[in-house]
Motif scaffolding. Sequence first.
Motif, short mmCIF file in Angstrom:
data_model
loop_
_atom_site.label_atom_id
_atom_site.label_comp_id
_atom_site.label_asym_id
_atom_site.label_seq_id
_atom_site.Cartn_x
_atom_site.Cartn_y
_atom_site.Cartn_z
N GLU A 1 -16.03 14.65 -0.09
CA GLU A 1 -17.17 14.56 -1.02
C GLU A 1 -18.20 13.54 -0.53
O GLU A 1 -19.18 13.26 -1.21
CB GLU A 1 -16.70 14.15 -2.42
N GLY A 2 -17.93 12.91 0.61
CA GLY A 2 -18.89 11.94 1.14
C GLY A 2 -18.70 10.53 0.60
O GLY A 2 -19.59 9.69 0.76
N VAL A 3 -17.55 10.27 -0.01
CA VAL A 3 -17.27 8.92 -0.54
C VAL A 3 -16.53 8.12 0.53
O VAL A 3 -15.68 8.68 1.25
CB VAL A 3 -16.40 9.04 -1.82
N ALA A 4 -16.84 6.84 0.64
CA ALA A 4 -16.15 5.99 1.62
C ALA A 4 -14.70 5.79 1.19
O ALA A 4 -14.42 5.47 0.04
CB ALA A 4 -16.86 4.64 1.73
N ILE A 5 -13.78 5.98 2.13
CA ILE A 5 -12.37 5.75 1.84
C ILE A 5 -11.75 4.85 2.90
O ILE A 5 -12.04 4.97 4.08
CB ILE A 5 -11.56 7.08 1.73
N ASN A 6 -10.91 3.95 2.43
CA ASN A 6 -10.17 3.07 3.32
C ASN A 6 -9.05 3.88 3.96
O ASN A 6 -8.25 4.48 3.26
CB ASN A 6 -9.62 1.90 2.48
N VAL A 7 -9.02 3.90 5.27
CA VAL A 7 -7.97 4.65 5.97
C VAL A 7 -7.28 3.71 6.97
O VAL A 7 -7.85 2.70 7.37
CB VAL A 7 -8.54 5.87 6.74
N ASP A 8 -6.08 4.06 7.34
CA ASP A 8 -5.36 3.25 8.31
C ASP A 8 -5.97 3.41 9.70
O ASP A 8 -6.13 4.54 10.19
CB ASP A 8 -3.89 3.65 8.32
#
Length: 267
Positions: free
Chosen positions: A163-170
Amino acid sequence: MIIVKVGGSAGIDYDAVCADLATRWKAGERLVLVHGGSGETNRIAEALGHPPRFVTSPSGYTSRFTDRETLEIFEMVYCGKMNKGIVERLQRLGINAVGLSGLDGRIFEGRHKDSVRAVENGKVKVLRGDHTGTVEKVNTGLIELLLGAGYLPVLTPPAASYEGVAINVDGDRAAAALAVALKADALLLLSNVPGLLRAYPDESSLIREIPAGNVEDYLEFAQDRMKKKVLGAAEAVQGGVRRVIFGDARAGQPVTAALEGAGTVVS
Ligand code: ADP
């Protein structure tokens, strides 16, 4: 092509990593650098009065609970201080580096997980409002464009959700996905330990080799965040990357040493 992921824990010598990378880049090696920033993020989050909250899943994986404010602090440190610090070091060494997050050009894309199951005081709780996820797709177009034009890409989480939202990823698993997508010959996961230790923190218990088919058997030796590296290594070799090396980024020539087989070699 090699993918180098350098962590964000205390003790990492970014000057040594950048100097080594610069020499190899000038000699014609194609590479992409991915970095972390957990140690510095924790320090700045404390200073801003919003200390980090780590949660442990029922299966034993530790992650940072990322509410919106944490995400913004995370971006300040990873995409700002850490990313620009590395780009500046490389620029000083005469390398035209470009720093980007996974959000830019949707380089790293994945599903947004809004809630996380966490064990607290022996009970499993569901925590909502989490801005995390896992990289499921790597859009290599922008990276190829940069590499083709002679720029060294320096990448960092966060990723973009669908959806274009920033997500914290490993970062380790993002680097593994990138290595697979770019069909890299090797993935280096550099941190502040000599490699995967059989009896952490005893550095003399270094595991030197892991057969590519048995990586998951070695999960039992990894505690907390090291588990993600082992998981990333498994994903990379399953995806066709021939060699993954857990190496030491505290001194010397960390990239060259790892490529020469110091550390733990998964192949
Ligand atoms: P980075 O941010 O540098 O990528 P992490 O802090 O996420 O690294 O993970 C590396 C850390 O994992 C090490 O500093 C060490 O404290 C911890 N660790 C846990 N188990 C092991 C193990 N078996 N071998 C090596 N390190 C381990």
